[in-house]
Structure formats: C-alpha cells, structure tokens
Design an enzyme around this catalytic site. Structure first.
Site, PDB file in Angstrom:
ATOM      1  N   ARG A  32       6.517   9.906   2.158  1.00  0.00           N
ATOM      2  CA  ARG A  32       6.997  10.234   0.819  1.00  0.00           C
ATOM      3  C   ARG A  32       6.901  11.732   0.531  1.00  0.00           C
ATOM      4  O   ARG A  32       7.583  12.244  -0.333  1.00  0.00           O
ATOM      5  CB  ARG A  32       6.126   9.455  -0.189  1.00  0.00           C
ATOM      6  CG  ARG A  32       6.737   9.245  -1.548  1.00  0.00           C
ATOM      7  CD  ARG A  32       6.296   7.915  -2.179  1.00  0.00           C
ATOM      8  NE  ARG A  32       4.885   7.831  -2.487  1.00  0.00           N
ATOM      9  CZ  ARG A  32       4.384   7.833  -3.728  1.00  0.00           C
ATOM     10  NH1 ARG A  32       5.171   7.956  -4.768  1.00  0.00           N
ATOM     11  NH2 ARG A  32       3.097   7.706  -3.925  1.00  0.00           N
ATOM     12  N   ARG A  36       2.919  15.006   5.100  1.00  0.00           N
ATOM     13  CA  ARG A  36       1.964  13.949   5.433  1.00  0.00           C
ATOM     14  C   ARG A  36       2.621  12.573   5.324  1.00  0.00           C
ATOM     15  O   ARG A  36       3.577  12.401   4.567  1.00  0.00           O
ATOM     16  CB  ARG A  36       0.737  14.003   4.509  1.00  0.00           C
ATOM     17  CG  ARG A  36       1.065  13.968   3.016  1.00  0.00           C
ATOM     18  CD  ARG A  36      -0.010  14.746   2.257  1.00  0.00           C
ATOM     19  NE  ARG A  36       0.073  14.612   0.802  1.00  0.00           N
ATOM     20  CZ  ARG A  36       0.869  15.354   0.028  1.00  0.00           C
ATOM     21  NH1 ARG A  36       1.724  16.212   0.569  1.00  0.00           N
ATOM     22  NH2 ARG A  36       0.850  15.204  -1.275  1.00  0.00           N
ATOM     23  N   CYS A  49      -9.828  -6.044  -4.192  1.00  0.00           N
ATOM     24  CA  CYS A  49     -10.093  -5.402  -5.481  1.00  0.00           C
ATOM     25  C   CYS A  49      -9.271  -6.082  -6.570  1.00  0.00           C
ATOM     26  O   CYS A  49      -8.082  -6.335  -6.390  1.00  0.00           O
ATOM     27  CB  CYS A  49      -9.716  -3.925  -5.427  1.00  0.00           C
ATOM     28  SG  CYS A  49     -10.649  -3.004  -4.205  1.00  0.00           S
ATOM     29  N   CYS A  52      -6.206  -4.132  -7.416  1.00  0.00           N
ATOM     30  CA  CYS A  52      -5.455  -3.672  -6.235  1.00  0.00           C
ATOM     31  C   CYS A  52      -3.989  -3.392  -6.567  1.00  0.00           C
ATOM     32  O   CYS A  52      -3.345  -4.164  -7.272  1.00  0.00           O
ATOM     33  CB  CYS A  52      -5.538  -4.742  -5.140  1.00  0.00           C
ATOM     34  SG  CYS A  52      -4.601  -4.321  -3.654  1.00  0.00           S
ATOM     35  N   ARG A  54      -1.786  -3.132  -4.145  1.00  0.00           N
ATOM     36  CA  ARG A  54      -0.986  -3.738  -3.080  1.00  0.00           C
ATOM     37  C   ARG A  54      -1.280  -5.235  -2.989  1.00  0.00           C
ATOM     38  O   ARG A  54      -1.388  -5.797  -1.897  1.00  0.00           O
ATOM     39  CB  ARG A  54      -1.233  -3.031  -1.738  1.00  0.00           C
ATOM     40  CG  ARG A  54      -0.757  -1.587  -1.752  1.00  0.00           C
ATOM     41  CD  ARG A  54      -0.592  -0.960  -0.384  1.00  0.00           C
ATOM     42  NE  ARG A  54      -0.157   0.425  -0.538  1.00  0.00           N
ATOM     43  CZ  ARG A  54      -0.781   1.492  -0.038  1.00  0.00           C
ATOM     44  NH1 ARG A  54      -1.861   1.318   0.709  1.00  0.00           N
ATOM     45  NH2 ARG A  54      -0.325   2.710  -0.252  1.00  0.00           N
ATOM     46  N   ASP A 213      -1.900   1.734 -11.684  1.00  0.00           N
ATOM     47  CA  ASP A 213      -0.452   1.533 -11.523  1.00  0.00           C
ATOM     48  C   ASP A 213       0.018   0.305 -12.294  1.00  0.00           C
ATOM     49  O   ASP A 213      -0.760  -0.616 -12.547  1.00  0.00           O
ATOM     50  CB  ASP A 213      -0.100   1.331 -10.044  1.00  0.00           C
ATOM     51  CG  ASP A 213      -0.281   2.601  -9.225  1.00  0.00           C
ATOM     52  OD1 ASP A 213      -0.199   3.696  -9.801  1.00  0.00           O
ATOM     53  OD2 ASP A 213      -0.503   2.466  -8.001  1.00  0.00           O
TER      54      ASP A 213
HETATM   55  C1  LIG Z   1      -0.808   9.144  -2.191  1.00  0.00           C
HETATM   56  C2  LIG Z   1      -0.013   9.215  -0.995  1.00  0.00           C
HETATM   57  C3  LIG Z   1      -0.242  10.199  -0.018  1.00  0.00           C
HETATM   58  C4  LIG Z   1      -1.359  11.202  -0.130  1.00  0.00           C
HETATM   59  O1  LIG Z   1      -1.154  12.135  -1.139  1.00  0.00           O
HETATM   60  P1  LIG Z   1      -2.273  13.239  -1.411  1.00  0.00           P
HETATM   61  O2  LIG Z   1      -1.817  13.877  -2.680  1.00  0.00           O
HETATM   62  O3  LIG Z   1      -2.269  14.179  -0.255  1.00  0.00           O
HETATM   63  O4  LIG Z   1      -3.588  12.544  -1.536  1.00  0.00           O
HETATM   64  C5  LIG Z   1       0.579  10.238   1.076  1.00  0.00           C
HETATM   65  N1  LIG Z   1       1.590   9.366   1.241  1.00  0.00           N
HETATM   66  C6  LIG Z   1       1.846   8.414   0.326  1.00  0.00           C
HETATM   67  C7  LIG Z   1       2.973   7.485   0.545  1.00  0.00           C
HETATM   68  C8  LIG Z   1       1.039   8.290  -0.821  1.00  0.00           C
HETATM   69  O5  LIG Z   1       1.287   7.326  -1.703  1.00  0.00           O
END
Ligand SMILES: *Cc1c(COP(=O)(O)O)cnc(C)c1O
Length: 273
Positions: A32, A36, A49, A52, A54, A213
C-alpha cells in the site's frame, strides 16, 4: 468478558473496511505504501482480540502460508525494488513453524534492497513464554529486525511480558508498540498514561495509537475522534515525548494512515493529566 456484539456483524461496520483483500498483488501480501509491504503469513493468533480488524480471517482452521505461497511473496518483493522494509504480520507470525519462519526471514533478508524486517506480533503480551532463547537467536540472525507489538492496557504489562521484551531487547531487536484506542478500556488520560509510562519502563517505544477501524463487531469499542484528540493533546502537554505515540486513523485507498492532531492546539482547554 467477550460480548455477543463482537460476533454479530449486523450491528454496523464493514467486514473489510480498508479493502485489504482487494489490494493484494499476490495472495497474502499488501503493498500500500511505496517503500514497504505487509505480509499476512497466517490467520492464526494465540488469542483472538475482541477488537480485531481482521475478524474476516478468523476460522477454526489455521491457514498458514505454505512454503510455495511464501516463495511467491518473496518473488514479488524481489521484483519490487522500491521495497526496503518487509513487515511480517498475520494473524501472528510467531505461530508459524520455527524452521519455516527461519527460512522465510533468511530468504527475505537475502534480497539486496530489503534493509529492514519488521515483525508484528502480540506474543510478548499474550504468550510471553513463546519468546525463547531459540526464537531470539533466530530473529537475531536476520537483523535488522524491528518488533512491533500491541499492549492496550497497563494491566497487560506483567513480569512475564516485561521479561519477554527484555529478551528481545538483549537480542538487539528494538521494540515498539501499537495500541488500539478502546472505549471503556484505555480511553481516559489516566489509563493511557499508565500504559505509556509502563511501556517506556520496559523498553518499548509507543509508536501508534489507532482509532478503532470501522470493522463489523467492534462498534462498541469505537471512541469519538474528537474525544481521542483531546486526550492525546492533554497527554502531549503532560508526559515525556518518548512516551507519546502518534494517534492515527487508517483509511482505505491512497491516503492510508492519517495522523490525528488538533489544528489549533493552543485553543484547547489546557487540562492536566
Ligand atoms: C500499516 C501498514 C503498513 C505499515 O505502515 P507504517 O506507517 O510504516 O507503520 C504497511 N503496509 C500496510 C498495508 C499497512 O496497513
């Protein structure tokens, strides 16, 4: 005590409000943000949880990613040269077979553009005895590994959880925490301050505080955002900066996580905490 509201999905909210399932280039992997990606290695957790996000993945049966599925994810990451951090989450990735986990982390580590591995796991909180010397040695091998956990209340900080965190820290694994803001549990200044102070004491840096959420079965936990911002504003003026997480709202689509901060903090009421 669990409440039937948590499994009654007719009370409002959505099964998958962030549309995670619709945005996976390969099964189990979400990409997303440009630098990362997040890997859901399994649907299994040591506890389910109540809040949760998910719940849609809950099942009596464990669906852990097979070696082939993990290989497909590694294949994706190897092609996506912009990814410098791989987040291994779930479910709880520490429910995985240790040999498979070791192999997988090693394979991710061997990709030249992946600088950092992040583990997302509630194990230090809900199953601290799972943090063994052997597990620490596996994680240590694949450093830099960051470990993100989820304490939501000071009562969860026990001798055992503190020891588990200490073992990870001694293995050279920095720890941070993401909490969920939960009505009636941690939505007062006093409860949140105890949690944040407690985390700092055991060497865990508060990272995020998530607004709950809009997931089906969690409506009764959701705190009004204005109230949450007021609480964070008060905490921000009263407690150490090292104890302060970022208060965020996760949204679907491009924006993703949005920081919730008052626009004109100087006009706030100036309460003490
Ligand atoms: C939350 C999330 C992350 C990590 O985001 P950070 O802001 O770096 O903690 C990475 N990928 C997805 C799909 C997420 O939902």
């Amino acid at each position: 005590m669990p409440d039937l509201k948590e499994i009654d999905f007719s009370l409002g909210g959505l099964i998958d409000p962030l549309e995670e399932e619709r945005n996976m280039p390969v099964s189990g992997l979400m990409h997303r943000y440009p630098d990362r990606c997040l890997i859901m290695a399994t649907n299994a957790c040591f506890t389910n949880c109540r809040h949760c996000n998910r719940k849609r993945r809950w099942d009596k049966r464990t669906h852990a990613a097979s070696k082939e599925e993990l290989q497909a994810m590694i294949g994706y990451v190897s092609q996506a040269r912009g990814i410098r951090e791989v987040i291994v989450s779930g479910g709880d990735p520490l429910t995985l077979n240790e040999r498979l986990l070791d192999w997988f982390l090693g394979a991710v580590r061997s990709l030249p553009h992946v600088e950092v591995i992040r583990i997302g796991s509630r194990v230090p909180v809900v199953m601290p005895m799972r943090i063994t010397k052997r597990l620490c040695n596996i994680l240590r091998k694949h450093r830099p590994v960051w470990f993100n956990t989820q304490f939501n209340h000071a009562n969860e900080i026990t001798e055992d959880s503190a020891r588990a965190c200490g073992m990870l820290l001694e293995a050279g694994i920095p720890l941070s925490n993401q909490s969920v803001l939960l009505k009636g549990i941690n939505d007062t200044c006093e409860a949140m301050r105890s949690l944040l102070y407690g985390l700092q004491r055991i060497g865990v840096r508060p990272y995020y505080l998530f607004n709950c959420d809009h997931v089906a079965g969690t409506d009764h936990f959701r705190v009004d955002i204005g109230k949450g911002m007021e609480m964070m504003e008060t905490l921000g003026r009263n407690i150490s900066g090292l104890c302060l997480p970022r208060y965020v709202l996760d949204t679907r689509g491009e924006q993703g996580k949005i920081t919730l901060a008052p626009v004109f903090p100087e006009t706030s009421k100036g309460m003490n905490c």
